[in-house]
Design an enzyme around this catalytic site. Structure first.
Site, PDB file in Angstrom:
ATOM      1  CG  ASP A 399      44.868  20.132  47.466  1.00  0.00           C
ATOM      2  OD1 ASP A 399      44.185  19.272  48.018  1.00  0.00           O
ATOM      3  OD2 ASP A 399      45.715  19.856  46.581  1.00  0.00           O
ATOM      4  CB  SER A 400      44.262  25.620  50.712  1.00  0.00           C
ATOM      5  OG  SER A 400      44.158  24.726  51.798  1.00  0.00           O
ATOM      6  CB  THR A 401      43.955  27.285  45.165  1.00  0.00           C
ATOM      7  OG1 THR A 401      43.430  26.138  44.495  1.00  0.00           O
ATOM      8  CG2 THR A 401      45.464  27.103  45.364  1.00  0.00           C
TER       9      THR A 401
END
Length: 599
Positions: A399-401
């Site tokens: 995801d956003s990592t």
């Protein structure tokens, strides 16, 4: 219903089985004079092993050297739903400013009907085969109950002598029965030998000795257990004709190996008599092939065995050593390539992590019912602390990592520069006010602006992104989900342990990026300072059908002379988001006196 992933692995394994079967048949022919009969039979155990691989986690096998043969077939999510960005975004904003988090909701595509139909047919076939095997085992049990202990004292004494001659110390009972025409060895945990009653009167003592030796050799080499394993494999692979063919050849090689073991205990002038005894049973085929081992067989099998007896020569020590060396080489090659087919490897879902400097932690109370893992690495002391190692090595969507590495690739390839990272907003209205204006790298990282990093990836391009992820070994490096989607609960996967290892290299400036690139990204993920310690990090949330199911918080703390790298991942059916993962992490870091957030 069985997950479709197992059907995919079975299909992939079917291809590999074809290649392996051809390799075994070729090895049997090419090394016919270099492999002993027993080793030729043992080659089939490699085939049995490969049959089991799709159901075995990669973590229980050593790392393979093979390249993945097949990637995940088809996307897991509908591209149409992710394309309408404005309607799809759902917020998971944190009440704590430094852990504010935004996520995008994706929808799972309905599974196609064909895999479900094939799975149903496969399971129905397994049910039929299982029923047949249960019936066969029941017939064996009935046969054992109806058999009588051998009464003939001379034959009992002969059996005892044969057992000692075979090197078997365990007591094995011998029975006689009027319901069989060929001797068999039966029983898994308590093996016994059952001989036809007519054999006692029709055969000479010498012939009876040959038969008893043969059946005892089956017991000695655990052939009854192998029969059960073969039966289990045929239940699962009932649809595969090559599996049936392979097992027929395996049984034939087993009987030849058994014959050779018996011949090694006989004098050369007895070989002809032993072969004549086999011919007597050429027409007497046992009905219990799944649960028993017998001396008889088909005419074709008997012919092969007679030819082996005619050509038999006692095995020299060098012949045995040479045969074992060849078998070892073949085994290493096969075992080195099969993890690609394991329950984890075809999707790269489990990272193989081997390290001695690991301390296991019990942090159950922090996770409040969420499934997940916490990984901490002390850079200078080279020490890992892990809660839930299995989850810590399981690959899930970043995801956003992932945006940390999107930024690294963009800076490295000139899509942006540290001094000129501004991207213009195209006027699309988003549900977050912080997204509805122009963005720099720092503001886009702070507010986790998806459209900014999608624009960076588009400018960098998939080929260069793939090259970048390959160069740093980022998870499974699978970008098949497409630009703007592969890191959002789609094809790209990474484990918490891998996140920590990559961030450790990031902190040590050991990633293949320029120093100014590392510095710019490091500044963009700075969160706060407290008591001389600096906290850097990035949250991530996976939202599927409106529910937060995958939460991340990764980063590091620089404190004094030590750097603490961490990754927290949580899984759940709802509210498993980056905010919650961040709060869990902050509590752990606070209690371990690594980082204390100022009020």
């Amino acid at each position: 219903m069985i997950p479709h992933s197992y059907m995919i692995r079975l299909c992939l394994n079917s291809i590999v089985l074809t290649v392996l079967l051809a390799a075994i048949l070729l090895a049997r022919k090419a090394f016919k004079h270099q492999l002993t009969p027993r080793i030729r039979y043992h080659l089939w155990f490699l085939f049995l092993f490969v049959l089991a691989v799709p159901f075995v986690p990669c973590s229980v096998m050593f790392p393979g050297c093979a390249v993945k043969l097949l990637q995940f077939l088809g996307g897991s999510f509908s591209s149409g739903n992710t394309g309408t960005i404005g309607a799809a975004y759902q917020t998971a904003a944190s009440t704590e400013y430094i852990l504010q988090d935004f996520s995008v909701s994706v929808s799972r595509a309905a599974p196609p009907a064909l895999p479900s139909v094939l799975t149903g047919i496969w399971m129905a076939g397994m049910g039929f085969m299982a029923g047949f095997n249960i019936y066969s085992c029941q017939k064996i049990r009935q046969l054992k109950k109806s058999s009588l202990p051998l009464q003939n004292k001379e034959v009992r004494d002969l059996f005892k002598k044969c057992r000692e001659e075979s090197g078997i110390k365990k007591e094995i009972p011998v029975y006689s029965s009027a319901y069989i025409s060929s001797p068999i060895a039966a029983g898994l945990w308590k093996p016994c030998i059952i001989v036809p009653i007519h054999m006692l009167s029709e055969l000479s003592q010498k012939e009876i000795r040959y038969i008893l030796l043969h059946e005892l050799i089956h017991c000695k080499h655990k052939d009854l257990l192998v029969n059960r394993l073969m039966a289990l494999a045929q239940i699962i692979y009932w649809f595969h004709p090559l599996v049936w063919f392979a097992f027929r050849e395996m049984r034939s090689d087993r009987e030849i190996a058994c014959d050779s073991s018996v011949l090694s205990m006989l004098e050369p002038d007895s070989y002809f008599d032993y072969g004549s005894t086999l011919i007597n049973f050429a027409e007497k085929i046992s009905l219990f092939s799944y649960s028993a081992a017998r001396i008889g067989g088909s005419k074709k099998e008997i012919k092969k065995r007679i030819l082996n007896i005619a050509c038999y020569r006692r095995e020299s020590r060098w012949y045995q050593v040479k045969s074992r060396i060849l078998f070892t080489v073949i085994t290493v090659v096969v075992l080195g390539c099969t993890p690609v087919l394991s329950a984890d490897a075809y999707t790269g879902s489990q990272y193989v992590f081997a390290s001695d400097n690991v301390t296991e932690l019990d942090l159950t109370s922090y996770f409040c019912g969420y499934k997940g893992s916490f990984v901490l690495y002390e850079l200078n002391s080279d020490q890992y602390c892990i809660y839930n190692r299995e989850a810590g090595t399981r690959r899930v969507s970043p995801d956003s990592t992932y945006k940390i590495y999107s930024a690294l690739a963009a800076l490295e390839h000139g899509s942006i520069t540290p001094e000129a990272s501004l991207r213009s907003w195209d006027g699309t209205s988003y549900p977050f006010n912080s997204w509805n204006h122009d963005q720099t790298l720092d503001s886009a990282m702070e507010h986790s602006v998806n459209w900014y990093f999608t624009a960076l990836d588009e400018k960098t391009g998939l080929p260069r992104l793939k090259q970048c992820l390959d160069s740093i070994s980022y998870g499974n490096r699978d970008l098949s989900g497409g630009l703007g989607r592969y890191w959002l609960e789609s094809s790209l996967k990474i484990s918490p342990v891998e996140q920590v290892k990559l961030l450790a290299r990031f902190c040590q400036d050991k990633l293949p990026f320029r120093q100014e690139t590392i510095k710019a990204v490091k500044e963009s993920i700075f969160l706060s300072s407290s008591k001389g310690a600096s906290l850097y990090g990035k949250t991530g949330t996976g939202t599927v059908d409106g529910e937060n199911v995958n939460g991340w918080f990764i980063g590091f703390v620089e404190s004094g002379g030590e750097t603490y790298v961490f990754a927290t991942n949580i899984q759940g059916e709802a509210q498993a988001n980056g905010t919650t993962a961040g709060k869990i992490t902050m509590d752990i870091l606070n209690d371990r006196e690594i980082y204390t957030q100022l009020p």
